[in-house]
Design a protein around this motif. Structure first.
Motif, PDB file in Angstrom:
ATOM      1  N   THR A   1       0.734  -1.083   0.071  1.00  0.00           N
ATOM      2  CA  THR A   1      -0.023   0.027   0.082  1.00  0.00           C
ATOM      3  C   THR A   1       0.847   1.331   0.107  1.00  0.00           C
ATOM      4  OG1 THR A   1       0.052   0.030   2.375  1.00  0.00           O
ATOM      5  CG2 THR A   1      -1.725  -1.150   1.430  1.00  0.00           C
ATOM      6  N   ALA A   2       2.358   1.071   0.067  1.00  0.00           N
ATOM      7  CA  ALA A   2       3.085   2.357   0.156  1.00  0.00           C
ATOM      8  C   ALA A   2       2.909   3.051  -1.163  1.00  0.00           C
ATOM      9  CB  ALA A   2       4.297   1.927   0.536  1.00  0.00           C
ATOM     10  N   LEU A   3       3.191   4.553  -0.994  1.00  0.00           N
ATOM     11  CA  LEU A   3       3.348   5.230  -2.062  1.00  0.00           C
ATOM     12  C   LEU A   3       4.737   5.173  -2.444  1.00  0.00           C
ATOM     13  CD1 LEU A   3       1.677   8.516  -0.485  1.00  0.00           C
ATOM     14  CD2 LEU A   3       0.829   7.197  -2.418  1.00  0.00           C
ATOM     15  N   VAL A   4       5.115   5.257  -3.822  1.00  0.00           N
ATOM     16  CA  VAL A   4       6.313   5.129  -4.497  1.00  0.00           C
ATOM     17  C   VAL A   4       6.999   6.295  -4.964  1.00  0.00           C
ATOM     18  CG1 VAL A   4       8.003   3.455  -5.663  1.00  0.00           C
ATOM     19  CG2 VAL A   4       5.950   2.739  -4.525  1.00  0.00           C
ATOM     20  N   GLN A   5       7.998   6.853  -4.617  1.00  0.00           N
ATOM     21  CA  GLN A   5       8.612   7.796  -5.483  1.00  0.00           C
ATOM     22  C   GLN A   5      10.063   7.964  -5.674  1.00  0.00           C
ATOM     23  OE1 GLN A   5       8.660  11.662  -2.611  1.00  0.00           O
ATOM     24  NE2 GLN A   5       6.840  10.553  -2.006  1.00  0.00           N
TER      25      GLN A   5
ATOM     26  N   GLU B   1      -2.904  -1.629  -9.481  1.00  0.00           N
ATOM     27  CA  GLU B   1      -1.873  -0.449  -9.181  1.00  0.00           C
ATOM     28  C   GLU B   1      -0.697  -0.912  -9.962  1.00  0.00           C
ATOM     29  OE1 GLU B   1      -0.384   3.090  -6.403  1.00  0.00           O
ATOM     30  OE2 GLU B   1      -1.184   1.003  -5.668  1.00  0.00           O
ATOM     31  N   TRP B   2      -0.093  -0.321 -11.076  1.00  0.00           N
ATOM     32  CA  TRP B   2       1.257  -0.621 -11.769  1.00  0.00           C
ATOM     33  C   TRP B   2       2.105   0.191 -11.103  1.00  0.00           C
ATOM     34  CZ3 TRP B   2       1.844  -4.791 -15.318  1.00  0.00           C
ATOM     35  CH2 TRP B   2       0.751  -5.453 -15.874  1.00  0.00           C
ATOM     36  N   TRP B   3       3.324  -0.310 -10.842  1.00  0.00           N
ATOM     37  CA  TRP B   3       4.232   0.467 -10.430  1.00  0.00           C
ATOM     38  C   TRP B   3       5.151   0.848 -11.497  1.00  0.00           C
ATOM     39  CZ3 TRP B   3       7.299  -1.179  -5.149  1.00  0.00           C
ATOM     40  CH2 TRP B   3       6.191  -1.212  -4.185  1.00  0.00           C
TER      41      TRP B   3
END
Length: 255
Positions: free
Chosen positions: A78-82, A185-187
């Motif tokens: 569930t983490a946001l990725v940046q 949700e694709w990374w």
């Protein structure tokens, strides 16, 4: 596109940096061991090393949790990725390739649903798309009912062909694969090519692994199915013929 049999992450695991390495719980996907907890009110900041499959390699990144250590751990699914500094050229190239292929799947899947609606109208008492405005799963159920009743404007041979196409799509799992692509949700980061997170209704999520080739193959199958269904309904459905490029450019309307 794959996931493991227990709906867990398809990677081999996550470990945290020194001095207190931790691992992700294989049952929940949560990180359940941390370096010494930060003071209350301070964020958790730690380095994470994750093993990635296909090809087998590791990647290290920073995990930040603004609320500190959570009871039960932090669920990376569930983490946001940046990326520090924003997306780089590799990320942008991958996003371009990914978006093209996901877009093909979205468009082809919509064409399949439209073809099923046309077939449902001509094989049942429904008179318009409004009365056949269902999603793929319901469309297929209703269309199979109509096929068993053998009504409408299509021949028995055409109805049998529709049934065979639906059976083939079921065996290939095309509907679920389309849903997986559209609702995951694709990374969109180059290091994580093919990773997607899918959360079912009232179910735990899972991490899956696909590829651009998988997406191309799925789009090909969906396009072929949509075309075959359209060919069956075409003899009894209105259609539009576009001018050739040459006649359109000349402005003569093809006359």
């Amino acid at each position: 596109m794959t996931r493991d049999a227990d709906d867990h992450d398809s990677s081999d695991g996550v470990t945290l940096g020194e001095p207190s390495p931790g691992v992700r719980d294989p049952e929940t996907g949560h990180i359940n061991a941390y370096p010494p907890a930060p003071p209350p009110g301070e964020p958790l900041v730690t380095r994470v090393t994750e093993r990635l499959p296909k090809p087998d390699r590791t990647i290290t990144y920073t995990l930040v949790d603004p609320v500190g250590v959570r009871p039960g751990g932090t669920d990376l699914r569930t983490a946001l990725v940046q990326r520090a500094g924003g997306p780089d050229d590799g990320d942008r190239r991958y996003r371009h390739e990914l978006h093209q292929r996901v877009g093909r799947v979205v468009v082809a899947g919509a064409h399949v649903e439209a073809a099923l609606k046309r077939l449902l109208v001509v094989t049942s008492v429904r008179e318009s798309f409004r009365e056949a405005n269902y999603d793929w799963a319901v469309l297929e159920v209703e269309l199979r009912k109509a096929l068993r009743e053998a009504g409408g404007a299509l021949s028995a041979e055409a109805l049998e062909h529709v049934g065979l196409l639906l059976d083939g799509a079921d065996r290939a799992g095309l509907r679920e694969l389309r849903n997986q692509v559209v609702h995951s949700e694709w990374w969109p980061w180059e290091e994580f090519q093919g990773r997607f997170i899918r959360w079912g209704r009232r179910r735990d999520g899972y991490t899956g692994l696909g590829s651009l080739v998988d997406l191309d193959n799925l789009a090909d199958c969906l396009e072929a199915l949509a075309s075959a269904l359209a060919d069956i309904v075409a003899p009894v459905w209105p259609y539009i013929i576009l001018d050739t490029r040459e006649s359109a450019d000349s402005g003569d309307g093809g006359a």
